[in-house]
Write a protein that holds these residues in place. Structure first.
Motif: not given
Length: 76
Positions: A27-33
């Motif tokens: 999740f962290r890698r795919a959805c940044t910011g």
């Protein structure tokens, strides 16, 4: 914030950039910011059967691994 984070997850799943089942790190890698706390809490907070009674958006399929519940919610 809920719809923004959830919308990002749904978009990435639909685009094939976030495969299911996924982990917090996926999740962290795919959805940044998003803030660090969002990544650590969001999936658990919105999993089926969560103790807080929050909206159920994900199924915990094994320890630390989630899939999105279908149909997607909030018009996504």
């Amino acid at each position: 914030m809920l719809h923004e984070v959830y919308g990002a997850i749904v978009r990435e799943v639909r685009a094939g950039r976030l495969g299911e089942p996924f982990t917090v790190d996926d999740f962290r890698r795919a959805c940044t910011g998003f803030g660090h706390g969002t990544y650590n809490a969001f999936l658990h907070k919105h999993a089926q059967g969560n103790p807080g009674g929050n909206s159920e958006l994900f199924e915990r399929v094994s320890a630390g691994r989630f899939t999105c519940l279908r149909p997607f919610r909030y018009g996504l």
